[in-house]
Motif scaffolding. Structure first.
Motif, PDB file in Angstrom:
ATOM      1  N   VAL A  32       0.765  -1.139  -0.066  1.00  0.00           N
ATOM      2  CA  VAL A  32       0.045  -0.070   0.038  1.00  0.00           C
ATOM      3  C   VAL A  32       0.873   1.219   0.198  1.00  0.00           C
ATOM      4  O   VAL A  32       1.911   1.143   0.731  1.00  0.00           O
ATOM      5  CB  VAL A  32      -0.956  -0.049   1.168  1.00  0.00           C
ATOM      6  N   ARG A  33       0.327   2.307  -0.684  1.00  0.00           N
ATOM      7  CA  ARG A  33       1.373   3.567  -0.885  1.00  0.00           C
ATOM      8  C   ARG A  33       1.324   4.262   0.469  1.00  0.00           C
ATOM      9  O   ARG A  33       0.356   4.249   1.355  1.00  0.00           O
ATOM     10  CB  ARG A  33       0.432   4.656  -1.744  1.00  0.00           C
TER      11      ARG A  33
ATOM     12  N   GLY B 212       4.122   0.687   4.478  1.00  0.00           N
ATOM     13  CA  GLY B 212       5.603   0.977   4.546  1.00  0.00           C
ATOM     14  C   GLY B 212       5.935   1.083   2.923  1.00  0.00           C
ATOM     15  O   GLY B 212       7.461   0.730   2.715  1.00  0.00           O
ATOM     16  N   GLY B 213       5.308   0.723   2.017  1.00  0.00           N
ATOM     17  CA  GLY B 213       5.687   0.620   0.583  1.00  0.00           C
ATOM     18  C   GLY B 213       6.268   1.947  -0.139  1.00  0.00           C
ATOM     19  O   GLY B 213       6.623   1.779  -1.360  1.00  0.00           O
ATOM     20  N   GLY B 214       6.183   2.839   0.546  1.00  0.00           N
ATOM     21  CA  GLY B 214       6.612   4.174  -0.226  1.00  0.00           C
ATOM     22  C   GLY B 214       5.513   4.860  -1.138  1.00  0.00           C
ATOM     23  O   GLY B 214       4.229   4.174  -1.414  1.00  0.00           O
ATOM     24  N   PRO B 215       5.723   5.765  -2.048  1.00  0.00           N
ATOM     25  CA  PRO B 215       5.005   6.484  -2.802  1.00  0.00           C
ATOM     26  C   PRO B 215       4.135   5.778  -3.837  1.00  0.00           C
ATOM     27  O   PRO B 215       2.901   5.840  -4.073  1.00  0.00           O
ATOM     28  CB  PRO B 215       5.592   7.452  -3.749  1.00  0.00           C
ATOM     29  N   ASP B 216       5.030   4.417  -4.155  1.00  0.00           N
ATOM     30  CA  ASP B 216       4.244   3.460  -5.492  1.00  0.00           C
ATOM     31  C   ASP B 216       4.025   2.187  -4.458  1.00  0.00           C
ATOM     32  O   ASP B 216       3.596   1.179  -5.388  1.00  0.00           O
ATOM     33  CB  ASP B 216       5.130   3.451  -6.399  1.00  0.00           C
TER      34      ASP B 216
ATOM     35  N   ALA C 200       5.937 -13.248  -5.536  1.00  0.00           N
ATOM     36  CA  ALA C 200       5.763 -11.835  -4.801  1.00  0.00           C
ATOM     37  C   ALA C 200       4.164 -11.406  -5.298  1.00  0.00           C
ATOM     38  O   ALA C 200       3.631 -11.312  -6.245  1.00  0.00           O
ATOM     39  CB  ALA C 200       6.715 -10.666  -5.401  1.00  0.00           C
ATOM     40  N   LEU C 201       3.470 -10.932  -4.170  1.00  0.00           N
ATOM     41  CA  LEU C 201       2.190 -10.170  -4.425  1.00  0.00           C
ATOM     42  C   LEU C 201       2.503  -8.739  -4.519  1.00  0.00           C
ATOM     43  O   LEU C 201       3.104  -8.161  -3.900  1.00  0.00           O
ATOM     44  CB  LEU C 201       1.326 -10.661  -3.038  1.00  0.00           C
ATOM     45  N   MET C 202       1.650  -8.387  -5.396  1.00  0.00           N
ATOM     46  CA  MET C 202       1.483  -6.901  -5.951  1.00  0.00           C
ATOM     47  C   MET C 202       0.159  -6.498  -6.009  1.00  0.00           C
ATOM     48  O   MET C 202      -0.949  -6.971  -6.461  1.00  0.00           O
ATOM     49  CB  MET C 202       2.229  -6.673  -7.142  1.00  0.00           C
ATOM     50  N   ILE C 203      -0.052  -5.214  -5.709  1.00  0.00           N
ATOM     51  CA  ILE C 203      -1.268  -4.297  -6.137  1.00  0.00           C
ATOM     52  C   ILE C 203      -1.062  -3.785  -7.706  1.00  0.00           C
ATOM     53  O   ILE C 203       0.198  -3.650  -8.072  1.00  0.00           O
ATOM     54  CB  ILE C 203      -1.812  -3.358  -4.963  1.00  0.00           C
TER      55      ILE C 203
END
Length: 307
Positions: free
Chosen positions: A167-168, A204-208, A232-235
């Motif tokens: 999450v951003r 904690g993922g940063g702006p992206d 790896a999981l991503m949005i």
């Protein structure tokens, strides 16, 4: 290959050993949710093919042992993925039982304990490491034991699992690291503030939303085995950011053929100690819509044929 959901306990007070030692998990450990179960579904869908590929590439019969495979879960939390994959790879009834040596990694000491407990409930073994991603692992040397400079050296990890902070973060800032605190439930205002701080750790993922994943990718590029696989999981916007940065890196290098018709499969050439010469293939395996999000799990591996 059947991947069953492991038994686990979300109780705040859990007995860890035969001496009834207890630890308090609330509220610091991320509980299993839709993203966790999506990862389990991907393992059930894809893991058997990965093991079959490894067996065929190494000329080992499907009924033989080629393991145990080194399996590492980053940010293990409750240890659901570690327990599930350990049981599946060690199932004596499976044609592809190769065994697994599982290591679960988390910066949160309570999560390490929770992972141990989950694995104990399911009758599997795990080594729990309190650490920052793969920084605790030694990178392989540049040559083999015979000092052959043309011999490519790979890492030890056969299967790497990561459900990262996707999450951003607020205003692009890194959120605080999860920690165990003594919560004062009598002061509701203070309690809610403390819980909010703890929960912010998942931002904690940063702006992206991809900063932590990128760090893991840099490490995985050097530490995956020759036939290693990184799930790896991503949005959606995580993956879009990876594609954007990859395309920009190739423009900066003046690479040709930088565009792909199918962006569900892309070659990543920006990670590791020698990125352009040791690319990784990133392939979408399974996606799912949940409330307000579209999640997907990707298989990241060296350029090999998994069909």
């Amino acid at each position: 290959m059947i991947i069953n959901t492991p038994d686990y306990s979300i109780s705040d007070h859990v007995s860890l050993d035969e001496n009834n030692g207890e630890f308090n998990t609330s509220p610091a450990v991320y509980e299993p949710a839709e993203d966790t179960f999506l990862m389990l579904d991907v393992l059930e869908l894809d893991l058997e093919q990965v093991v079959k590929t490894r067996l065929s590439k190494t000329n080992i019969g499907s009924s033989d042992k080629c393991g145990p495979l080194l399996v590492i879960e980053l940010g293990s939390g409750f240890g659901i993925l570690t327990a599930a994959i350990s049981k599946a790879l060690s199932d004596s009834l499976s044609s592809y039982a190769v065994g697994a040596h599982c290591i679960a990694v988390d910066m949160n000491p309570t999560a390490c304990l929770k992972t141990i407990m989950t694995c104990k409930l399911n009758g599997v073994d795990v080594d729990a490491v309190r650490g920052d991603l793969l920084t605790w692992m030694r990178r392989p040397g540049t040559t083999d034991v015979n000092n052959d400079p043309n011999k490519e050296v790979f890492g030890p990890i056969d299967i790497l699992l990561f459900n990262p902070p996707y999450v951003r973060g607020p205003k692009g800032e890194l959120a605080p690291t999860p920690r165990v605190t003594k919560i004062d439930t009598n002061d509701q205002a203070k309690y809610q503030k403390q819980v909010a701080v703890e929960d912010a750790a998942w931002l904690g993922g940063g702006p992206d939303g991809v900063d932590v994943l990128k760090r893991a990718l840099h490490q995985a590029a050097d530490l995956l085995s020759e036939f290693g696989v990184f799930y790896a999981l991503m949005i959606d916007y995580n993956y879009d950011a990876l594609v954007r940065d990859e395309m920009q890196a190739r423009r900066d290098r003046s690479d040709q053929n930088i565009y792909y018709d199918d962006l569900n499969n892309i070659e990543l050439t920006t990670f590791g100690s020698s990125p352009a010469s040791r690319p990784l293939i990133c392939t979408r395996i399974l996606s799912r819509n949940i409330i307000g999000e579209r999640l997907a799990v990707y298989r990241i591996y060296r350029p090999l044929d998994f069909d």
